[in-house]
Design a protein around this motif. Structure first.
Motif, PDB file in Angstrom:
ATOM      1  N   VAL A 146      84.644  98.949  40.261  1.00 25.26           N
ATOM      2  CA  VAL A 146      85.828  98.182  40.602  1.00 25.26           C
ATOM      3  C   VAL A 146      86.475  98.774  41.846  1.00 25.26           C
ATOM      4  N   THR A 147      86.784  97.922  42.812  1.00 25.01           N
ATOM      5  CA  THR A 147      87.511  98.343  44.002  1.00 25.01           C
ATOM      6  C   THR A 147      88.958  97.913  43.840  1.00 25.01           C
ATOM      7  N   THR A 148      89.909  98.842  44.009  1.00 31.20           N
ATOM      8  CA  THR A 148      91.285  98.541  43.642  1.00 31.20           C
ATOM      9  C   THR A 148      92.174  98.098  44.800  1.00 31.20           C
ATOM     10  N   ALA A 149      91.850  98.422  46.044  1.00 32.91           N
ATOM     11  CA  ALA A 149      92.705  98.014  47.159  1.00 32.91           C
ATOM     12  C   ALA A 149      92.618  96.508  47.344  1.00 32.91           C
ATOM     13  N   THR A 150      93.755  95.815  47.302  1.00 32.35           N
ATOM     14  CA  THR A 150      93.738  94.353  47.326  1.00 32.35           C
ATOM     15  C   THR A 150      94.776  93.806  48.288  1.00 32.35           C
ATOM     16  N   SER A 151      94.583  92.534  48.671  1.00 29.26           N
ATOM     17  CA  SER A 151      95.598  91.831  49.447  1.00 29.26           C
ATOM     18  C   SER A 151      96.437  90.926  48.560  1.00 29.26           C
ATOM     19  N   ILE A 152      96.060  90.778  47.293  1.00 26.82           N
ATOM     20  CA  ILE A 152      96.844  90.029  46.315  1.00 26.82           C
ATOM     21  C   ILE A 152      97.705  91.018  45.535  1.00 26.82           C
ATOM     22  N   SER A 153      98.974  90.720  45.391  1.00 23.10           N
ATOM     23  CA  SER A 153      99.899  91.629  44.726  1.00 23.10           C
ATOM     24  C   SER A 153     100.117  91.230  43.275  1.00 23.10           C
TER      25      SER A 153
ATOM     26  N   ASN B 145      85.288  88.795  33.337  1.00 21.49           N
ATOM     27  CA  ASN B 145      85.071  88.571  31.910  1.00 21.49           C
ATOM     28  C   ASN B 145      84.476  89.803  31.247  1.00 21.49           C
ATOM     29  N   ALA B 146      83.432  90.367  31.865  1.00 19.78           N
ATOM     30  CA  ALA B 146      82.793  91.546  31.288  1.00 19.78           C
ATOM     31  C   ALA B 146      83.767  92.714  31.217  1.00 19.78           C
ATOM     32  N   ASP B 147      84.597  92.869  32.243  1.00 21.64           N
ATOM     33  CA  ASP B 147      85.557  93.964  32.253  1.00 21.64           C
ATOM     34  C   ASP B 147      86.548  93.851  31.094  1.00 21.64           C
TER      35      ASP B 147
ATOM     36  N   VAL C 138      92.564  89.580  37.864  1.00 18.84           N
ATOM     37  CA  VAL C 138      92.181  88.810  39.046  1.00 18.84           C
ATOM     38  C   VAL C 138      91.284  89.682  39.913  1.00 18.84           C
ATOM     39  N   ALA C 139      90.194  89.116  40.417  1.00 15.68           N
ATOM     40  CA  ALA C 139      89.330  89.819  41.370  1.00 15.68           C
ATOM     41  C   ALA C 139      89.236  88.979  42.631  1.00 15.68           C
ATOM     42  N   GLU C 140      89.443  89.612  43.770  1.00 17.35           N
ATOM     43  CA  GLU C 140      89.294  88.876  45.020  1.00 17.35           C
ATOM     44  C   GLU C 140      87.850  88.437  45.224  1.00 17.35           C
ATOM     45  N   SER C 141      86.907  89.210  44.709  1.00 20.15           N
ATOM     46  CA  SER C 141      85.514  88.758  44.682  1.00 20.15           C
ATOM     47  C   SER C 141      84.819  89.388  43.491  1.00 20.15           C
ATOM     48  N   GLN C 142      83.797  88.662  42.988  1.00 19.49           N
ATOM     49  CA  GLN C 142      82.977  89.151  41.881  1.00 19.49           C
ATOM     50  C   GLN C 142      81.523  89.169  42.327  1.00 19.49           C
ATOM     51  N   THR C 143      80.848  90.249  42.046  1.00 16.24           N
ATOM     52  CA  THR C 143      79.443  90.361  42.444  1.00 16.24           C
ATOM     53  C   THR C 143      78.488  89.879  41.364  1.00 16.24           C
TER      54      THR C 143
ATOM     55  N   LEU D 277      91.444  85.671  31.741  1.00 17.73           N
ATOM     56  CA  LEU D 277      92.643  85.849  30.930  1.00 17.73           C
ATOM     57  C   LEU D 277      92.229  86.163  29.499  1.00 17.73           C
ATOM     58  N   ALA D 278      92.603  87.344  29.028  1.00 15.93           N
ATOM     59  CA  ALA D 278      92.361  87.718  27.628  1.00 15.93           C
ATOM     60  C   ALA D 278      93.560  87.257  26.804  1.00 15.93           C
ATOM     61  N   TRP D 279      93.279  86.512  25.738  1.00 12.82           N
ATOM     62  CA  TRP D 279      94.354  85.913  24.946  1.00 12.82           C
ATOM     63  C   TRP D 279      93.996  86.001  23.465  1.00 12.82           C
ATOM     64  N   LYS D 280      94.936  86.408  22.650  1.00 11.31           N
ATOM     65  CA  LYS D 280      94.695  86.532  21.214  1.00 11.31           C
ATOM     66  C   LYS D 280      95.218  85.306  20.481  1.00 11.31           C
ATOM     67  N   PHE D 281      94.340  84.673  19.708  1.00 12.37           N
ATOM     68  CA  PHE D 281      94.698  83.503  18.917  1.00 12.37           C
ATOM     69  C   PHE D 281      94.879  83.889  17.449  1.00 12.37           C
ATOM     70  N   ARG D 282      95.804  83.221  16.820  1.00 12.84           N
ATOM     71  CA  ARG D 282      95.925  83.373  15.371  1.00 12.84           C
ATOM     72  C   ARG D 282      94.800  82.633  14.660  1.00 12.84           C
TER      73      ARG D 282
END
Length: 284
Positions: free
Chosen positions: A12-19, A50-52, A67-72, A94-99
């Motif tokens: 994972v590369t962490t430096a991003t242009s999206i805040s 998704n895998a992450d 969010v990833a600016e790009s996925q390999t 988006l990870a979401w827990k359902f009842r």
């Protein structure tokens, strides 16, 4: 819901242009109580969001947007590759827990498609939906949805089983010719949205998705069925259902029922097809 304005699992590369902080601030300033608890993370590049998130499911305590600016190693249905570059798409999970238990999540991809379509309409982008999980523009694929699940079993008689889902989404922003050549088929984009900053786009999408997921958890797919059918790309058209390239049904597309099954009229009568590894195609 957050309202748009008119201004512009591998390494994972962490430096991003999206805040991530700006997305969170936009959500915090909105009236959307479903989106406010979501943890927001942004990375410049990773294999698959998704895998992450799936690798972290056991430790998650709150809904999480990655969010990833790009996925390999982005993926679509049936393990298909999802090709993007750093500026060509919005790619996130988006990870979401359902009842709800796992078996009660049938129709979830369709509900998410409705949420994406209605969010894009805020920007004046008209799209249609292809069963079970594609968003089309002018007949070409604009966005795709991949859902993966992990069920938490109840540990005692008073506990209730729940299901974590990881919802992967890719939306094409701009498709340079070399990328279209790699994909090898017609694709659509929303290049007119490049004038909007990506934090506002992502805040709007997160707002729409969180509302839809909460609604689905409370009421199931039935409250989305009519909305999906109004956006149905293939209504009244001749289609076929394929299972590993084998035709299993041919007929006229009708729509979906309250469970999210695909309805089609065949020579033998109306059939309801459950989403799985089957594919829907127009008849040539």
């Amino acid at each position: 819901m957050y309202a748009a304005d008119s201004s512009s699992s591998n390494a994972v590369t962490t430096a991003t242009s999206i805040s991530a902080g700006r997305i969170a601030a936009l959500i915090a300033a909105s009236s959307n109580d479903h989106a406010k608890p979501v943890a927001i993370e942004v990375v410049a590049q990773t294999g698959s969001t998704n895998a992450d998130l799936l690798a972290r499911i056991a430790s998650l305590t709150t809904p999480t947007l990655l969010v990833a600016e790009s996925q390999t190693a982005g993926r679509g249905r049936a393990g298909r590759a999802w090709h993007t570059t750093a500026t060509s798409a919005l790619t996130f999970s988006l990870a979401w827990k359902f009842r709800r238990p796992l078996h009660a999540l049938i129709g979830l991809p369709l509900a998410i498609g409705v949420a994406l379509a209605e969010a894009l309409q805020v920007f004046g982008v008209k799209v249609e939906l292809k069963w079970p999980n594609d968003v089309l523009r002018d007949g070409a694929k604009l966005a795709g949805i991949l859902i993966e699940t992990a069920q938490n079993k109840a540990t005692d008689s008073k506990a209730t089983a729940s299901t974590w889902t990881v919802i992967g989404i890719g939306v094409n922003l701009a498709m340079p010719q070399d990328l279209q050549n790699r994909i090898g088929r017609a694709v659509a984009d929303v290049s007119e949205l490049l004038g909007h900053d990506r934090e506002r786009l992502l805040a709007l999408l997160l707002s729409a998705l969180s509302d839809a997921l909460a609604e689905f958890d409370a009421q199931g797919f039935s409250v989305f069925a009519a909305r999906w059918n109004r956006l149905h790309a293939y209504a009244g058209r001749a289609v076929r259902i394929l299972d590993n390239d084998r035709v299993v049904h041919e007929g006229t597309a009708v729509g979906v029922d309250d469970k999210g099954c695909f309805l089609m009229d065949t020579a033998g009568g109306r059939v309801a097809v459950v989403a799985g590894d089957v594919s829907l195609r127009l008849q040539e």
